[in-house]
Design an enzyme around this catalytic site. Structure first.
Site, mmCIF file in Angstrom:
data_model
loop_
_atom_site.group_PDB
_atom_site.id
_atom_site.type_symbol
_atom_site.label_atom_id
_atom_site.label_comp_id
_atom_site.label_asym_id
_atom_site.label_seq_id
_atom_site.Cartn_x
_atom_site.Cartn_y
_atom_site.Cartn_z
ATOM 1 N N LYS A 233 -0.749 11.292 -7.462
ATOM 2 C CA LYS A 233 -0.087 10.524 -6.396
ATOM 3 C C LYS A 233 1.432 10.633 -6.509
ATOM 4 O O LYS A 233 2.135 10.789 -5.496
ATOM 5 C CB LYS A 233 -0.534 9.059 -6.463
ATOM 6 C CG LYS A 233 -1.997 8.864 -6.083
ATOM 7 C CD LYS A 233 -2.522 7.485 -6.471
ATOM 8 C CE LYS A 233 -4.013 7.378 -6.162
ATOM 9 N NZ LYS A 233 -4.617 6.121 -6.644
ATOM 10 N N GLN B 246 -3.082 0.680 -9.609
ATOM 11 C CA GLN B 246 -4.212 1.558 -9.866
ATOM 12 C C GLN B 246 -5.409 0.778 -10.404
ATOM 13 O O GLN B 246 -5.295 0.036 -11.375
ATOM 14 C CB GLN B 246 -3.820 2.660 -10.860
ATOM 15 C CG GLN B 246 -4.911 3.673 -11.146
ATOM 16 C CD GLN B 246 -5.279 4.510 -9.936
ATOM 17 O OE1 GLN B 246 -4.418 4.908 -9.160
ATOM 18 N NE2 GLN B 246 -6.559 4.770 -9.782
ATOM 19 N N ASP C 206 -2.594 0.798 0.078
ATOM 20 C CA ASP C 206 -3.995 1.083 -0.253
ATOM 21 C C ASP C 206 -4.930 0.559 0.836
ATOM 22 O O ASP C 206 -6.086 0.971 0.925
ATOM 23 C CB ASP C 206 -4.371 0.430 -1.589
ATOM 24 C CG ASP C 206 -4.514 1.451 -2.711
ATOM 25 O OD1 ASP C 206 -4.732 2.641 -2.400
ATOM 26 O OD2 ASP C 206 -4.431 1.071 -3.880
#
Length: 289
Positions: free
Chosen positions: A52, A96, A119
């Site tokens: 990412k 995460q 997200d």
């Protein structure tokens, strides 16, 4: 043999567009910024985070990595999120997952500002998505939808069967397909006679986390098969939830693992971060320009 849906190539095409839009935004004095919070030293999570970061930097974005020890307190993590919420140079925040057992994942997700929830996990964004309002979409389902559209799959009127009911993939995936006028069936671990449902699917989304579980006997001729799984076979080789070699001859189109859904998930993360920055930049220009 069915069409192999190349998520890597489609993702690269979209990322070029994202990079161009990012450069235009930078010219207006607003560089998109993505912050990723990594708790602990799980190697799989670290690999995802590294990917990412690399992708955001390649797109011209600011990339910030915050690493916290595995025994970090929940309050310390929430304090980190609060700091990022208040940072005007950060437009997207990603914590995460999974987190250590002593931390309440739901509390952390809800602590992220909905305006920076790239997200697409915050309840506010999920709720807006369900009723069709503008929101940040969960990255993997949004990426799958983009794959279908870029491949020319006509979704309207088709029967889509979703294998899995997670909040991250299964549930939002069904809602996005419903908004595209598909008829949607959810299947899960308690579904009886699974094949009776999967054999009806024009579009089959497999997100169950069981290596090569879906074989040719599960699908009907010409179905579009999207494999979200990320597993290891008995030889340690990466594989999906679908027996790719056995299914590709029967499917009309199919995603490989790796190289299918995975690249699209990161691409949609960048797209959400850009969208957040565009909103901020627009507000800045209208207020000060």
């Amino acid at each position: 043999m069915g069409v192999i849906i190349d998520g890597k190539a489609i993702g690269e095409k979209i990322r070029k567009e994202i990079k161009a839009d990012t450069e235009r935004l930078i010219e207006r004095g607003c560089r998109p910024g993505l912050a990723v919070v990594l708790v602990g030293d799980d190697q799989a999570s670290r690999t995802y985070v590294r990917n990412k970061q690399k992708s955001s930097i390649e797109a011209g974005m600011k990339s910030e990595l915050i690493e916290l020890p595995v025994d970090v307190s929940q309050q310390a993590l929430l304090n980190t999120v609060d700091r990022l919420n208040a940072d005007p140079t950060i437009h997207g925040i990603l914590v995460q997952l999974p987190l250590p057992p002593h931390i309440d994942e739901s509390a952390v997700i809800q602590a992220i500002s909905p305006k920076k929830d790239v997200d697409g996990f915050h309840p506010e964004n999920v709720g807006k998505m369900i009723i069709g309002q503008d929101s940040f979409l969960s990255c993997t389902p949004a990426g799958i939808l983009e794959l279908l559209k870029q491949t020319g799959v006509d979704i309207a009127g088709k029967h889509a069967v979703i294998l899995g009911r997670s909040n991250i993939v299964g549930k939002p995936m069904g809602q996005l397909l419903l908004q595209e006028d598909a008829t949607v069936t959810y299947c899960h671990s308690k579904t009886r006679d699974l094949k009776s449902f999967t054999r009806q699917a024009d579009i089959l989304i497999a997100a169950i986390g069981r290596a090569e579980f879906i074989d040719a006997d599960h699908i009907k001729e010409g179905a579009v098969v999207i494999d979200v799984g990320m597993n290891r076979d008995e030889n340690g080789k990466r594989c999906g939830d679908v027996d790719f070699e056995g299914v590709k001859e029967k499917a009309g189109a199919i995603t490989p693992v790796p190289g299918g859904v995975g690249p699209m998930t990161v691409t949609m993360l960048l797209k959400n971060t850009l969208k957040s920055a565009q909103r901020t930049c627009s507000n800045y220009i209208s207020t000060n320009g």
